[in-house]
Design a protein around this motif. Sequence first.
Motif, PDB file in Angstrom:
ATOM      1  N   ARG A 190      -8.589  10.172   8.203  1.00 47.63           N
ATOM      2  CA  ARG A 190      -8.524  11.326   9.091  1.00 47.63           C
ATOM      3  C   ARG A 190      -7.991  12.561   8.373  1.00 47.63           C
ATOM      4  N   LEU A 191      -7.123  12.341   7.370  1.00 46.18           N
ATOM      5  CA  LEU A 191      -6.466  13.437   6.675  1.00 46.18           C
ATOM      6  C   LEU A 191      -6.978  13.542   5.250  1.00 46.18           C
ATOM      7  N   ALA A 192      -6.936  14.750   4.706  1.00 47.14           N
ATOM      8  CA  ALA A 192      -7.315  14.944   3.308  1.00 47.14           C
ATOM      9  C   ALA A 192      -6.309  14.250   2.401  1.00 47.14           C
ATOM     10  N   SER A 193      -6.791  13.730   1.286  1.00 45.23           N
ATOM     11  CA  SER A 193      -5.899  13.067   0.337  1.00 45.23           C
ATOM     12  C   SER A 193      -5.035  14.108  -0.370  1.00 45.23           C
ATOM     13  N   GLU A 194      -3.741  13.878  -0.370  1.00 37.39           N
ATOM     14  CA  GLU A 194      -2.817  14.756  -1.079  1.00 37.39           C
ATOM     15  C   GLU A 194      -1.644  13.905  -1.557  1.00 37.39           C
ATOM     16  N   PRO A 195      -0.878  14.370  -2.542  1.00 34.80           N
ATOM     17  CA  PRO A 195       0.276  13.590  -2.992  1.00 34.80           C
ATOM     18  C   PRO A 195       1.282  13.380  -1.858  1.00 34.80           C
ATOM     19  N   PHE A 196       1.924  12.217  -1.860  1.00 34.14           N
ATOM     20  CA  PHE A 196       2.986  11.960  -0.887  1.00 34.14           C
ATOM     21  C   PHE A 196       4.041  11.075  -1.536  1.00 34.14           C
ATOM     22  N   HIS A 203      -1.136   2.780  15.800  1.00 37.38           N
ATOM     23  CA  HIS A 203      -0.361   3.751  16.569  1.00 37.38           C
ATOM     24  C   HIS A 203       1.135   3.461  16.479  1.00 37.38           C
ATOM     25  N   GLU A 204       1.496   2.180  16.366  1.00 32.66           N
ATOM     26  CA  GLU A 204       2.909   1.805  16.255  1.00 32.66           C
ATOM     27  C   GLU A 204       3.514   2.224  14.925  1.00 32.66           C
ATOM     28  N   ASN A 205       2.682   2.349  13.880  1.00 28.86           N
ATOM     29  CA  ASN A 205       3.144   2.750  12.541  1.00 28.86           C
ATOM     30  C   ASN A 205       4.246   1.838  12.001  1.00 28.86           C
ATOM     31  N   ARG A 206       4.131   0.545  12.271  1.00 26.52           N
ATOM     32  CA  ARG A 206       5.132  -0.396  11.770  1.00 26.52           C
ATOM     33  C   ARG A 206       4.714  -1.016  10.446  1.00 26.52           C
ATOM     34  N   LYS A 207       3.409  -1.003  10.146  1.00 28.21           N
ATOM     35  CA  LYS A 207       2.907  -1.573   8.906  1.00 28.21           C
ATOM     36  C   LYS A 207       1.734  -0.737   8.415  1.00 28.21           C
ATOM     37  N   LEU A 208       1.445  -0.853   7.121  1.00 26.51           N
ATOM     38  CA  LEU A 208       0.250  -0.207   6.578  1.00 26.51           C
ATOM     39  C   LEU A 208      -0.295  -1.021   5.421  1.00 26.51           C
ATOM     40  N   CYS A 209      -1.574  -0.842   5.154  1.00 27.49           N
ATOM     41  CA  CYS A 209      -2.231  -1.497   4.021  1.00 27.49           C
ATOM     42  C   CYS A 209      -2.141  -0.577   2.808  1.00 27.49           C
ATOM     43  N   ALA A 210      -1.373  -1.010   1.822  1.00 30.48           N
ATOM     44  CA  ALA A 210      -1.073  -0.139   0.675  1.00 30.48           C
ATOM     45  C   ALA A 210      -2.291   0.148  -0.195  1.00 30.48           C
ATOM     46  N   CYS A 211      -3.346  -0.645  -0.072  1.00 38.41           N
ATOM     47  CA  CYS A 211      -4.500  -0.457  -0.963  1.00 38.41           C
ATOM     48  C   CYS A 211      -5.323   0.771  -0.608  1.00 38.41           C
ATOM     49  N   VAL A 212      -5.362   1.159   0.667  1.00 37.94           N
ATOM     50  CA  VAL A 212      -6.209   2.277   1.065  1.00 37.94           C
ATOM     51  C   VAL A 212      -5.483   3.354   1.870  1.00 37.94           C
ATOM     52  N   SER A 213      -4.468   2.981   2.633  1.00 37.96           N
ATOM     53  CA  SER A 213      -3.829   3.950   3.531  1.00 37.96           C
ATOM     54  C   SER A 213      -2.942   4.914   2.756  1.00 37.96           C
ATOM     55  N   ARG A 214      -2.794   6.119   3.331  1.00 41.97           N
ATOM     56  CA  ARG A 214      -2.022   7.163   2.687  1.00 41.97           C
ATOM     57  C   ARG A 214      -1.103   7.807   3.724  1.00 41.97           C
ATOM     58  N   ALA A 215      -0.426   8.864   3.305  1.00 42.28           N
ATOM     59  CA  ALA A 215       0.472   9.570   4.213  1.00 42.28           C
ATOM     60  C   ALA A 215       0.542  11.035   3.820  1.00 42.28           C
ATOM     61  N   HIS A 216       1.008  11.835   4.746  1.00 40.62           N
ATOM     62  CA  HIS A 216       1.421  13.201   4.473  1.00 40.62           C
ATOM     63  C   HIS A 216       2.928  13.232   4.691  1.00 40.62           C
ATOM     64  N   GLY A 217       3.692  13.640   3.685  1.00 38.36           N
ATOM     65  CA  GLY A 217       5.136  13.664   3.799  1.00 38.36           C
ATOM     66  C   GLY A 217       5.778  12.528   3.025  1.00 38.36           C
ATOM     67  N   VAL A 218       6.755  11.875   3.656  1.00 38.74           N
ATOM     68  CA  VAL A 218       7.510  10.789   3.019  1.00 38.74           C
ATOM     69  C   VAL A 218       7.478   9.566   3.928  1.00 38.74           C
ATOM     70  N   VAL A 219       7.072   8.427   3.377  1.00 35.00           N
ATOM     71  CA  VAL A 219       7.060   7.187   4.142  1.00 35.00           C
ATOM     72  C   VAL A 219       8.051   6.225   3.492  1.00 35.00           C
ATOM     73  N   THR A 220       8.955   5.693   4.299  1.00 34.67           N
ATOM     74  CA  THR A 220       9.933   4.713   3.820  1.00 34.67           C
ATOM     75  C   THR A 220       9.425   3.324   4.149  1.00 34.67           C
ATOM     76  N   ILE A 221       9.392   2.459   3.136  1.00 32.41           N
ATOM     77  CA  ILE A 221       8.817   1.130   3.323  1.00 32.41           C
ATOM     78  C   ILE A 221       9.772   0.045   2.862  1.00 32.41           C
ATOM     79  N   ASP A 222       9.504  -1.160   3.318  1.00 32.83           N
ATOM     80  CA  ASP A 222      10.195  -2.365   2.859  1.00 32.83           C
ATOM     81  C   ASP A 222       9.114  -3.293   2.354  1.00 32.83           C
ATOM     82  N   THR A 223       9.127  -3.608   1.097  1.00 34.35           N
ATOM     83  CA  THR A 223       8.083  -4.439   0.501  1.00 34.35           C
ATOM     84  C   THR A 223       8.373  -5.925   0.594  1.00 34.35           C
TER      85      THR A 223
END
Length: 326
Positions: free
Chosen positions: A227-233, A299-319
Amino acid sequence: MRFQDNWSPATLVSTRDLAPGIREFTLRPDDYPCAPYALGSHIKVGVLVGGQPDVRSYSLVGEAEPQGYRIAVRLAEDSRGGSRYLWSLQRGAHLDVTSPTSLLQVDWQRPQYCLVAGGIGITPLLGVAQALTRKGADVSLHYAVRSRREAAYVEELAALLGNRLTVYAADEQQRLDLGRLFNGLSSGATVLFCGPMRMLDAARSAWSACGRAPTDLSYETFGSSGRLASEPFKVRLRGSGEEIVVPRDRSMLDVLNAAGHEIMADCRRGECGVCTVDVVDIAGEIDHRDVFFSEAQKHENRKLCACVSRAHGVVTIDTLERADAL
């Protein structure tokens, strides 16, 4: 693992331009010819991005042919570098490819087949249309493009399907009404879809609104679409507080692994969920580009697939807390 990659060296035997910004590549592995591959198959191709080895996945065009594997690559404006690398190659170039793998399921007993393609998503559906036509099935193809001049394989499809092919060109104010299309299908019909993420979201929503069974809609998408343009995050790791920048031309998965965090992965297409990481906090917005999670989960934004998903801003994760995603 669901995917077993069998790599082999291959040669680029030919290229041809299909439309502005879309080029077809024919790759012949050294061990070719091989057994016919399943419909909707894709291969992984070894590329160089910024001088470093990387991998990209491309759908195979049409049914198996003696010349080799055909792929069509769009030179994307926001490319992470894979398409630019392939477009730089000349005939005779050597590269590595995997054996074909398919996730697109075709039920050969259906009374009606509706194929829906968006842009370069036509590539896996060409072979499906060929096979269904040869079997005498009731099949139609609906092809949405920005303009007719960008409709790859349209002449081949027109010769194959005749008036069962409908092209919707945005620059001619032609719009594919998915709700109307799906409502007009017969009982027991199945839809096979391939297109960008936004179009897939619309297709799934329209399919559900028509009261159709979710299992009657099969789909593939391209993990680079979002949905969003790819940019550094930035990715911040819970516990250590370490922050890692993900450039626009690299995936979160590759950057985390390069930093020594060993994120497991399998398909690298946003389909299997093996590379799932837990989201602790988001200062900005997550662009979920996978087809593994449901819309409610995204919509819950509790998990993401690191291979393709991206973000705008800063995302804090637990691996570490990932057992339920495997």
